[in-house]
Design a protein around this motif. Structure first.
Motif, mmCIF file in Angstrom:
data_model
loop_
_atom_site.group_PDB
_atom_site.id
_atom_site.type_symbol
_atom_site.label_atom_id
_atom_site.label_comp_id
_atom_site.label_asym_id
_atom_site.label_seq_id
_atom_site.Cartn_x
_atom_site.Cartn_y
_atom_site.Cartn_z
ATOM 1 N N LEU A 73 -39.411 -5.045 0.049
ATOM 2 C CA LEU A 73 -38.497 -4.668 -1.024
ATOM 3 C C LEU A 73 -37.332 -3.817 -0.536
ATOM 4 O O LEU A 73 -36.318 -3.704 -1.229
ATOM 5 N N THR A 74 -37.435 -3.232 0.651
ATOM 6 C CA THR A 74 -36.341 -2.409 1.154
ATOM 7 C C THR A 74 -35.111 -3.240 1.500
ATOM 8 O O THR A 74 -34.027 -2.685 1.692
ATOM 9 N N THR A 75 -35.272 -4.551 1.593
ATOM 10 C CA THR A 75 -34.128 -5.414 1.880
ATOM 11 C C THR A 75 -33.410 -5.850 0.608
ATOM 12 O O THR A 75 -32.408 -6.558 0.673
ATOM 13 N N PHE A 76 -33.930 -5.435 -0.560
ATOM 14 C CA PHE A 76 -33.312 -5.787 -1.832
ATOM 15 C C PHE A 76 -32.783 -4.539 -2.514
ATOM 16 O O PHE A 76 -33.263 -3.433 -2.270
ATOM 17 N N ARG A 77 -31.796 -4.734 -3.386
ATOM 18 C CA ARG A 77 -31.219 -3.610 -4.118
ATOM 19 C C ARG A 77 -31.023 -3.912 -5.594
ATOM 20 O O ARG A 77 -30.497 -3.070 -6.317
ATOM 21 N N GLN A 78 -31.460 -5.061 -6.047
ATOM 22 C CA GLN A 78 -31.214 -5.410 -7.450
ATOM 23 C C GLN A 78 -32.321 -6.299 -7.972
ATOM 24 O O GLN A 78 -32.808 -7.193 -7.272
ATOM 25 N N VAL A 79 -32.743 -6.032 -9.211
ATOM 26 C CA VAL A 79 -33.682 -6.904 -9.914
ATOM 27 C C VAL A 79 -33.104 -7.166 -11.301
ATOM 28 O O VAL A 79 -32.679 -6.247 -11.993
ATOM 29 N N GLN A 80 -33.046 -8.424 -11.694
ATOM 30 C CA GLN A 80 -32.465 -8.758 -12.984
ATOM 31 C C GLN A 80 -33.177 -9.956 -13.590
ATOM 32 O O GLN A 80 -33.723 -10.806 -12.887
ATOM 33 N N GLN A 81 -33.172 -9.999 -14.917
ATOM 34 C CA GLN A 81 -33.798 -11.115 -15.625
ATOM 35 C C GLN A 81 -32.943 -12.358 -15.478
ATOM 36 O O GLN A 81 -31.708 -12.291 -15.459
ATOM 37 N N VAL A 102 -20.722 5.281 -2.766
ATOM 38 C CA VAL A 102 -20.148 6.231 -1.828
ATOM 39 C C VAL A 102 -21.023 6.402 -0.597
ATOM 40 O O VAL A 102 -20.600 6.982 0.401
ATOM 41 N N PHE A 103 -22.261 5.916 -0.649
ATOM 42 C CA PHE A 103 -23.160 6.038 0.487
ATOM 43 C C PHE A 103 -23.045 4.861 1.449
ATOM 44 O O PHE A 103 -23.692 4.841 2.488
ATOM 45 N N ASP A 104 -22.238 3.865 1.098
ATOM 46 C CA ASP A 104 -22.050 2.705 1.956
ATOM 47 C C ASP A 104 -20.918 2.960 2.943
ATOM 48 O O ASP A 104 -19.820 3.372 2.547
ATOM 49 N N GLU A 105 -21.174 2.728 4.206
ATOM 50 C CA GLU A 105 -20.128 2.852 5.201
ATOM 51 C C GLU A 105 -19.111 1.726 5.002
ATOM 52 O O GLU A 105 -19.490 0.565 4.808
ATOM 53 N N PRO A 106 -17.829 2.037 5.002
ATOM 54 C CA PRO A 106 -16.820 0.983 4.810
ATOM 55 C C PRO A 106 -16.859 -0.033 5.946
ATOM 56 O O PRO A 106 -16.906 0.316 7.116
ATOM 57 N N THR A 107 -16.874 -1.301 5.598
ATOM 58 C CA THR A 107 -16.910 -2.371 6.584
ATOM 59 C C THR A 107 -16.235 -3.596 6.006
ATOM 60 O O THR A 107 -16.271 -3.820 4.792
ATOM 61 N N GLY A 108 -15.641 -4.377 6.861
ATOM 62 C CA GLY A 108 -14.968 -5.583 6.403
ATOM 63 C C GLY A 108 -15.860 -6.803 6.404
ATOM 64 O O GLY A 108 -15.462 -7.875 5.970
ATOM 65 N N MET A 140 -36.127 4.613 -3.154
ATOM 66 C CA MET A 140 -35.349 4.336 -1.945
ATOM 67 C C MET A 140 -34.006 5.056 -1.985
ATOM 68 O O MET A 140 -33.565 5.639 -0.980
ATOM 69 N N ASP A 141 -33.323 5.026 -3.139
ATOM 70 C CA ASP A 141 -32.024 5.683 -3.254
ATOM 71 C C ASP A 141 -32.148 7.192 -3.109
ATOM 72 O O ASP A 141 -31.296 7.834 -2.476
ATOM 73 N N LEU A 142 -33.191 7.779 -3.702
ATOM 74 C CA LEU A 142 -33.397 9.222 -3.582
ATOM 75 C C LEU A 142 -33.648 9.615 -2.133
ATOM 76 O O LEU A 142 -33.158 10.651 -1.667
ATOM 77 N N ARG A 143 -34.395 8.804 -1.431
ATOM 78 C CA ARG A 143 -34.658 9.099 -0.022
ATOM 79 C C ARG A 143 -33.364 9.032 0.797
ATOM 80 O O ARG A 143 -33.153 9.827 1.716
ATOM 81 N N THR A 144 -32.491 8.082 0.457
ATOM 82 C CA THR A 144 -31.206 7.972 1.147
ATOM 83 C C THR A 144 -30.356 9.216 0.925
ATOM 84 O O THR A 144 -29.741 9.746 1.857
ATOM 85 N N ILE A 145 -30.329 9.702 -0.320
ATOM 86 C CA ILE A 145 -29.553 10.900 -0.632
ATOM 87 C C ILE A 145 -30.096 12.113 0.118
ATOM 88 O O ILE A 145 -29.349 12.898 0.695
ATOM 89 N N GLN A 146 -31.421 12.261 0.100
ATOM 90 C CA GLN A 146 -32.042 13.418 0.743
ATOM 91 C C GLN A 146 -31.870 13.405 2.257
ATOM 92 O O GLN A 146 -31.852 14.458 2.894
ATOM 93 N N SER A 147 -31.753 12.212 2.832
ATOM 94 C CA SER A 147 -31.633 12.114 4.285
ATOM 95 C C SER A 147 -30.190 12.132 4.773
ATOM 96 O O SER A 147 -29.940 12.076 5.966
ATOM 97 N N THR A 148 -29.235 12.199 3.826
ATOM 98 C CA THR A 148 -27.829 12.223 4.213
ATOM 99 C C THR A 148 -27.495 13.564 4.856
ATOM 100 O O THR A 148 -27.703 14.611 4.240
ATOM 101 N N PRO A 149 -26.999 13.602 6.092
ATOM 102 C CA PRO A 149 -26.668 14.870 6.762
ATOM 103 C C PRO A 149 -25.598 15.634 5.996
ATOM 104 O O PRO A 149 -24.706 15.044 5.386
ATOM 105 N N LEU A 150 -25.709 16.977 6.010
ATOM 106 C CA LEU A 150 -24.717 17.797 5.322
ATOM 107 C C LEU A 150 -23.325 17.590 5.907
ATOM 108 O O LEU A 150 -22.322 17.725 5.209
#
Length: 211
Positions: A73-81, A102-108, A140-150
């Protein structure tokens, strides 16, 4: 739209586990999943169990049943009917793509996309599965926020500042402005300033009340 993901990114390999040995199960039950093998293609009823951000797939729900597939499930980010279901009326879709944050690194580069289509037997079961999977995504999102370096905070603020604001501001800002305007209108319409008091002090009287 594919019936099921064939990408190795959506699946993971782990040691053989039985349903009884699977720990920390947050949700389990029957779902229909499309089987695209060379023989007997079609929708198969399988028993799924969510544990540690993975969906383990079993052919039976017996205690000693051995899992034969795992969806990461870590490879997914959306669930919808699913609006146009194919198996039952109660289908949902797991998707790897999500809107940028804002947590996504900009990439083309466009990320790889894959999806898994699953079906429940009832509306209640559908809602339970979507809720359970959504909770995994929140964790998963909360863990990403908590692991973001200051040290990355300034970069996050910068990227957040580049996002287009909603017209009229946020709903909270609009509510505050509305309440402030209403309060001013109320004061202007319901009070009268009296400047001729004997003591030279301004008195305020509500309309409809005597002095």
């Amino acid at each position: 739209m594919s019936f099921d993901s064939k990408s190795s990114s959506s699946k993971t390999v782990c040691a053989a586990l039985t349903l009884g040995k699977l720990g920390n199960i947050t949700h389990k039950g029957w779902l229909y999943r499309y089987s695209g093998g060379s023989f007997l293609k079609g929708w198969k009823r399988r028993f799924f169990a969510i544990s540690d951000e993975r969906m383990y797939v079993f052919k039976e729900n017996y205690h000693d049943s051995l899992h034969y597939d795992v969806i990461d499930l870590t490879t997914f980010r959306q669930v919808q009917q699913i609006s146009t279901p194919r198996k039952t009326k109660y289908g949902f879709l797991l998707r790897s793509l999500r809107r940028p944050s804002v947590f996504d690194e900009p990439t083309g580069e466009m990320p790889e996309s894959f999806e898994v289509e699953l079906y429940a037997d009832t509306e209640y079961s559908l809602n339970e599965w979507m809720s359970a999977i959504s909770k995994v995504f929140v964790t998963m999102d909360l863990r990403t926020i908590q692991s973001t370096p200051l040290s990355s905070f300034d970069a996050l603020v910068h990227r957040a500042g580049l996002l287009q604001p909603r017209v009229g501001g946020s709903i909270l800002n609009r509510m505050d402005k509305h309440r402030a305007t209403a309060a001013m209108d109320h004061l202007q319409s319901s009070s009268t300033l009296v400047s001729g008091s004997p003591d030279g002090v301004a008195l305020t009287h509500l309309n409809g009340l005597g002095a």
